[in-house]
Design an enzyme around this catalytic site. Structure first.
Site, PDB file in Angstrom:
ATOM      1  N   ASP A 217       0.835  -1.137   0.089  1.00  0.00           N
ATOM      2  CA  ASP A 217       0.007  -0.014   0.047  1.00  0.00           C
ATOM      3  C   ASP A 217       0.888   1.179   0.010  1.00  0.00           C
ATOM      4  O   ASP A 217       0.471   2.105   0.085  1.00  0.00           O
ATOM      5  CB  ASP A 217      -1.213   0.145   1.210  1.00  0.00           C
ATOM      6  CG  ASP A 217      -0.336  -0.219   2.507  1.00  0.00           C
ATOM      7  OD1 ASP A 217       0.794  -0.104   2.651  1.00  0.00           O
ATOM      8  OD2 ASP A 217      -1.168  -0.212   3.637  1.00  0.00           O
ATOM      9  N   SER A 218       2.068   1.219   0.008  1.00  0.00           N
ATOM     10  CA  SER A 218       3.183   2.275  -0.218  1.00  0.00           C
ATOM     11  C   SER A 218       2.573   2.787  -1.615  1.00  0.00           C
ATOM     12  O   SER A 218       3.167   3.735  -2.038  1.00  0.00           O
ATOM     13  CB  SER A 218       4.563   1.726  -0.152  1.00  0.00           C
ATOM     14  OG  SER A 218       4.718   0.682  -1.089  1.00  0.00           O
TER      15      SER A 218
ATOM     16  N   ASP B   4      -0.868  -6.140  -0.143  1.00  0.00           N
ATOM     17  CA  ASP B   4      -1.535  -5.554   1.192  1.00  0.00           C
ATOM     18  C   ASP B   4      -2.945  -5.520   1.351  1.00  0.00           C
ATOM     19  O   ASP B   4      -3.503  -5.023   0.281  1.00  0.00           O
ATOM     20  CB  ASP B   4      -0.798  -4.236   1.398  1.00  0.00           C
ATOM     21  CG  ASP B   4       0.488  -4.386   2.223  1.00  0.00           C
ATOM     22  OD1 ASP B   4       0.781  -5.105   2.852  1.00  0.00           O
ATOM     23  OD2 ASP B   4       1.226  -3.052   1.957  1.00  0.00           O
TER      24      ASP B   4
ATOM     25  N   LYS C 157      -0.939  -9.587   2.784  1.00  0.00           N
ATOM     26  CA  LYS C 157      -0.220  -8.967   3.865  1.00  0.00           C
ATOM     27  C   LYS C 157      -1.030  -8.095   4.723  1.00  0.00           C
ATOM     28  O   LYS C 157      -1.584  -7.238   4.220  1.00  0.00           O
ATOM     29  CB  LYS C 157       1.070  -8.398   3.482  1.00  0.00           C
ATOM     30  CG  LYS C 157       1.786  -7.753   4.834  1.00  0.00           C
ATOM     31  CD  LYS C 157       3.245  -7.167   4.496  1.00  0.00           C
ATOM     32  CE  LYS C 157       3.494  -5.917   3.537  1.00  0.00           C
ATOM     33  NZ  LYS C 157       3.064  -4.954   4.307  1.00  0.00           N
TER      34      LYS C 157
ATOM     35  N   GLU D 122      -1.337  -5.568   8.729  1.00  0.00           N
ATOM     36  CA  GLU D 122      -0.233  -4.965   9.818  1.00  0.00           C
ATOM     37  C   GLU D 122      -0.654  -5.119  11.095  1.00  0.00           C
ATOM     38  O   GLU D 122      -1.930  -5.247  11.355  1.00  0.00           O
ATOM     39  CB  GLU D 122      -0.191  -3.331   9.509  1.00  0.00           C
ATOM     40  CG  GLU D 122       0.563  -3.133   8.341  1.00  0.00           C
ATOM     41  CD  GLU D 122       0.874  -1.516   8.031  1.00  0.00           C
ATOM     42  OE1 GLU D 122       0.290  -0.736   9.032  1.00  0.00           O
ATOM     43  OE2 GLU D 122       1.212  -1.091   6.922  1.00  0.00           O
TER      44      GLU D 122
ATOM     45  N   GLU E 279       9.616  -4.019   9.970  1.00  0.00           N
ATOM     46  CA  GLU E 279       9.943  -2.794   9.398  1.00  0.00           C
ATOM     47  C   GLU E 279      10.505  -1.746  10.608  1.00  0.00           C
ATOM     48  O   GLU E 279      10.290  -1.326  11.581  1.00  0.00           O
ATOM     49  CB  GLU E 279       8.696  -2.110   8.829  1.00  0.00           C
ATOM     50  CG  GLU E 279       8.937  -0.661   8.402  1.00  0.00           C
ATOM     51  CD  GLU E 279       7.764   0.065   7.440  1.00  0.00           C
ATOM     52  OE1 GLU E 279       6.906  -0.740   6.985  1.00  0.00           O
ATOM     53  OE2 GLU E 279       8.118   0.929   6.801  1.00  0.00           O
TER      54      GLU E 279
HETATM   55  O1  KIV Z   1       3.548  -1.047   1.504  1.00  0.00           O
HETATM   56  C1  KIV Z   1       4.725  -1.362   1.511  1.00  0.00           C
HETATM   57  O2  KIV Z   1       5.314  -1.309   0.592  1.00  0.00           O
HETATM   58  C2  KIV Z   1       5.321  -2.238   2.656  1.00  0.00           C
HETATM   59  C3  KIV Z   1       6.878  -2.526   2.561  1.00  0.00           C
HETATM   60  C4  KIV Z   1       7.442  -1.227   3.244  1.00  0.00           C
HETATM   61  C5  KIV Z   1       7.005  -3.536   3.430  1.00  0.00           C
HETATM   62  O3  KIV Z   1       4.493  -2.712   3.488  1.00  0.00           O
END
Ligand code: KIV
Length: 271
Positions: free
Chosen positions: A41-42, A80, A108, A110, A174
């Protein structure tokens, strides 16, 4: 051969696991040597121009996942779950299924003990889950190094164990101090994937725009830049602008022409 979740798990302690974020087909194709493409989600920051990851939606993640899947590489695709898409077991399972339909092999999410029931529900539905501990960008007030104090480290170690018991197949750590990362990596059977967490992790992940030197807003200390693409792109675009303004582009090699007799016919027709 396409990578499977089981391949990734078996790489622990044998071979380092390589992960790069990806959000589009072209980049995923260029990154096809990595073990895992993380549709992170970056994307909110590097693709959509938001200040953080909190405005990213399920629709965004579905679109990015589809684009990465269309690259048809052998990398495992992990996507994510964006913020607010896993508030309870039902929404987590429903949204994970949508991401798998779009092309993700795993999701993924969090968090530590507070999301253990959610992880279990998604895993029980047949979808592999990667955990994410340490700095949690979806909820963090500021981005800072994690587990500097022994009590924070103990909490993190406990969370890692809980996540392992909940069924995650690996965990992103992280911005965790490297000493704690080493302890965690030795104490779990599943692979740890580090970002800003030192060399001891079983694998490493970087945001592709960071490692290629394309993202200029934030330059984290841990993000090694293998290229300075932003400078290269700017130079290329400036050259293009100059060429067009000064009528040096397009040249003959970039141009299509009619056959001479067809052109003569046309000229006669239009007088
Ligand atoms: O969203 C993302 O790119 C991430 C990485 C920083 C692990 O979760």
């Amino acid at each position: 051969m396409p990578r499977t979740v089981s391949d990734i798990v078996q790489m622990k302690s044998k071979e380092k696991i390589t992960v790069i974020t990806g959000y589009d087909s072209t980049m995923a194709t260029l990154c096809d040597s990595v073990d895992v493409i993380l549709v992170g989600d970056s994307a909110g920051m590097v693709m959509l121009g938001y200040d953080d990851t909190r405005d990213v939606t399920m629709d965004d993640m579905i679109r990015f996942t589809t684009a990465v899947k269309n690259a048809k590489t052998d990398s495992l695709i992990v996507t994510d779950l964006p913020i607010n898409s896993y508030e309870n077991e039902d929404s987590a399972v429903t949204n994970s299924k949508k991401l798998v339909q779009a092309g993700a092999h795993a999701v993924k999410l969090e968090g530590g003990k507070e999301v253990s029931n959610i992880i279990r529900a998604v895993v029980d539905s047949g979808i592999p889950v990667m955990g994410h501990l340490g700095l949690l960008p979806q909820t963090a007030e500021k981005y800072s190094v994690q587990a500097k104090k022994s009590e924070d480290a103990l909490d993190l170690i406990q969370d890692t164990k809980i996540l392992e018991e909940s069924g995650v197949f690996s965990i992103v750590l992280e911005m965790v101090t490297s000493d704690v990362t080493e302890i965690i990596t030795k104490s779990v059977k599943i692979p740890t994937i580090g970002i800003g967490s030192g060399i001891s992790c079983d694998g490493q992940v970087l945001v592709v725009h960071d490692m290629l030197g394309m993202f200029e807003k934030i330059k984290p200390k841990f993000a090694k830049r293998y290229l300075n693409l932003s400078e290269e792109i700017r130079n290329a675009v400036n050259s293009y602008v100059k060429d067009v303004k000064e009528k040096r582009f397009p040249e003959k090699e970039h141009t299509f022409s009619m056959e001479k007799d067809e052109l003569e016919k046309l000229e006669k027709e239009i007088g």
